[in-house]
Design a protein around this motif. Structure first.
Motif, PDB file in Angstrom:
ATOM      1  N   ALA A 100       2.284  11.652 -23.077  1.00  0.00           N
ATOM      2  CA  ALA A 100       2.396  10.233 -23.352  1.00  0.00           C
ATOM      3  C   ALA A 100       1.844   9.988 -24.755  1.00  0.00           C
ATOM      4  CB  ALA A 100       1.615   9.435 -22.316  1.00  0.00           C
ATOM      5  N   TRP A 101       2.175   8.870 -25.340  1.00  0.00           N
ATOM      6  CA  TRP A 101       1.788   8.547 -26.713  1.00  0.00           C
ATOM      7  C   TRP A 101       2.283   9.633 -27.678  1.00  0.00           C
ATOM      8  CZ3 TRP A 101      -0.516   3.890 -27.283  1.00  0.00           C
ATOM      9  CH2 TRP A 101      -1.220   3.375 -26.208  1.00  0.00           C
ATOM     10  N   PRO A 102       3.589   9.953 -27.719  1.00  0.00           N
ATOM     11  CA  PRO A 102       4.069  11.043 -28.571  1.00  0.00           C
ATOM     12  C   PRO A 102       3.790  10.845 -30.055  1.00  0.00           C
ATOM     13  CG  PRO A 102       5.918   9.779 -27.701  1.00  0.00           C
ATOM     14  CD  PRO A 102       4.674   9.277 -27.015  1.00  0.00           C
ATOM     15  N   GLU A 103       3.580   9.600 -30.484  1.00  0.00           N
ATOM     16  CA  GLU A 103       3.252   9.385 -31.898  1.00  0.00           C
ATOM     17  C   GLU A 103       1.804   9.787 -32.210  1.00  0.00           C
ATOM     18  OE1 GLU A 103       2.690   5.660 -29.532  1.00  0.00           O
ATOM     19  OE2 GLU A 103       4.344   7.032 -29.828  1.00  0.00           O
ATOM     20  N   HIS A 104       0.964   9.895 -31.172  1.00  0.00           N
ATOM     21  CA  HIS A 104      -0.441  10.253 -31.375  1.00  0.00           C
ATOM     22  C   HIS A 104      -0.827  11.587 -30.736  1.00  0.00           C
ATOM     23  CE1 HIS A 104      -1.223   6.242 -32.902  1.00  0.00           C
ATOM     24  NE2 HIS A 104      -0.691   5.719 -31.806  1.00  0.00           N
ATOM     25  N   LEU A 114      -7.840   7.713 -28.793  1.00  0.00           N
ATOM     26  CA  LEU A 114      -8.814   8.098 -29.822  1.00  0.00           C
ATOM     27  C   LEU A 114      -9.429   9.462 -29.573  1.00  0.00           C
ATOM     28  CD1 LEU A 114     -10.722   4.739 -30.264  1.00  0.00           C
ATOM     29  CD2 LEU A 114      -9.114   5.785 -31.834  1.00  0.00           C
ATOM     30  N   ARG A 115      -9.326   9.939 -28.334  1.00  0.00           N
ATOM     31  CA  ARG A 115      -9.917  11.233 -27.978  1.00  0.00           C
ATOM     32  C   ARG A 115      -8.864  12.055 -27.248  1.00  0.00           C
ATOM     33  NH1 ARG A 115     -14.110   9.109 -23.868  1.00  0.00           N
ATOM     34  NH2 ARG A 115     -12.146   8.280 -23.185  1.00  0.00           N
ATOM     35  N   ASP A 116      -9.066  13.349 -27.174  1.00  0.00           N
ATOM     36  CA  ASP A 116      -8.153  14.193 -26.410  1.00  0.00           C
ATOM     37  C   ASP A 116      -8.075  13.740 -24.960  1.00  0.00           C
ATOM     38  OD1 ASP A 116      -7.456  15.771 -28.581  1.00  0.00           O
ATOM     39  OD2 ASP A 116      -8.973  17.286 -28.164  1.00  0.00           O
ATOM     40  N   GLU A 117      -9.176  13.220 -24.438  1.00  0.00           N
ATOM     41  CA  GLU A 117      -9.207  12.766 -23.050  1.00  0.00           C
ATOM     42  C   GLU A 117      -8.306  11.560 -22.818  1.00  0.00           C
ATOM     43  OE1 GLU A 117     -12.112  13.119 -24.882  1.00  0.00           O
ATOM     44  OE2 GLU A 117     -12.564  15.117 -24.128  1.00  0.00           O
ATOM     45  N   ASP A 118      -7.983  10.814 -23.874  1.00  0.00           N
ATOM     46  CA  ASP A 118      -7.109   9.650 -23.750  1.00  0.00           C
ATOM     47  C   ASP A 118      -5.634  10.042 -23.684  1.00  0.00           C
ATOM     48  OD1 ASP A 118      -9.342   8.001 -23.890  1.00  0.00           O
ATOM     49  OD2 ASP A 118      -9.181   7.788 -26.061  1.00  0.00           O
ATOM     50  N   CYS A 119      -5.309  11.260 -24.075  1.00  0.00           N
ATOM     51  CA  CYS A 119      -3.936  11.755 -24.000  1.00  0.00           C
ATOM     52  C   CYS A 119      -3.702  12.304 -22.593  1.00  0.00           C
ATOM     53  CB  CYS A 119      -3.708  12.867 -25.018  1.00  0.00           C
ATOM     54  SG  CYS A 119      -3.852  12.332 -26.735  1.00  0.00           S
ATOM     55  N   TYR A 120      -2.502  12.102 -22.085  1.00  0.00           N
ATOM     56  CA  TYR A 120      -2.176  12.600 -20.739  1.00  0.00           C
ATOM     57  C   TYR A 120      -0.697  12.949 -20.678  1.00  0.00           C
ATOM     58  CZ  TYR A 120      -0.538   7.804 -20.183  1.00  0.00           C
ATOM     59  OH  TYR A 120       0.111   6.613 -20.351  1.00  0.00           O
ATOM     60  N   TRP A 121      -0.325  13.681 -19.655  1.00  0.00           N
ATOM     61  CA  TRP A 121       1.051  14.131 -19.474  1.00  0.00           C
ATOM     62  C   TRP A 121       1.860  13.056 -18.766  1.00  0.00           C
ATOM     63  CZ3 TRP A 121       3.670  17.923 -21.623  1.00  0.00           C
ATOM     64  CH2 TRP A 121       4.909  18.277 -21.085  1.00  0.00           C
ATOM     65  N   ASP A 122       3.013  12.705 -19.330  1.00  0.00           N
ATOM     66  CA  ASP A 122       3.942  11.759 -18.722  1.00  0.00           C
ATOM     67  C   ASP A 122       4.980  12.578 -17.966  1.00  0.00           C
ATOM     68  OD1 ASP A 122       5.840   9.889 -18.033  1.00  0.00           O
ATOM     69  OD2 ASP A 122       5.858   8.904 -19.997  1.00  0.00           O
ATOM     70  N   TYR A 123       4.824  12.680 -16.656  1.00  0.00           N
ATOM     71  CA  TYR A 123       5.708  13.518 -15.855  1.00  0.00           C
ATOM     72  C   TYR A 123       7.136  12.978 -15.831  1.00  0.00           C
ATOM     73  CZ  TYR A 123       1.777  16.266 -14.282  1.00  0.00           C
ATOM     74  OH  TYR A 123       0.695  17.100 -14.254  1.00  0.00           O
TER      75      TYR A 123
END
Length: 121
Positions: free
Chosen positions: A87-91, A72-81
């Motif tokens: 991560a979450w490419p749909e969002h 829901l926030r930019d902070e919830d998105c992270y890099w999947d190494y």
């Protein structure tokens, strides 16, 4: 599966079928100080979403499963190494902004939070 001693694991269990009309959600955070567990941003986000869903007048379901939850926030998105992408490419999408120090900080939401909240109704 062997657990790395340096990684914090979050175990989440939810049940809405055992007792008709009732639901249960259990969280366990490994290596977390139980007195300070309410300071966990992940736990507070999920608690807020559950409360928001429960009081929303237009809700269509009684229970939002974890499979339908997203960031829901930019902070919830992270890099999947492992996959070399956000991560979450749909969002989430990779969008560098000056000042980002690592790849995870450059993963940002594609849509606004208001649009994403509609998935929880």
């Amino acid at each position: 599966m062997t657990k790395s001693p340096r990684v914090k694991y979050i175990t989440y269990y939810e049940d809405s079928e055992s007792l008709p009309g009732k639901r249960t959600a259990v969280w366990e955070l490994d290596k977390a100080n139980h007195r300070n567990i309410v300071r966990s941003p992940v736990l507070m986000r999920e608690l807020w979403l559950e409360m928001w869903h429960d009081i929303h007048p237009d809700k269509q379901s009684k229970f939002v499963t974890k499979a339908t939850r997203g960031p829901l926030r930019d902070e919830d998105c992270y890099w999947d190494y492992g996959k070399a992408r956000c991560a979450w490419p749909e969002h989430c999408e990779y969008r560098y902004v000056f000042g980002d120090v690592h790849l995870g900080q450059s993963c940002r939401l594609k849509n606004s939070s208001a649009d994403l909240l509609l998935h929880y109704v």
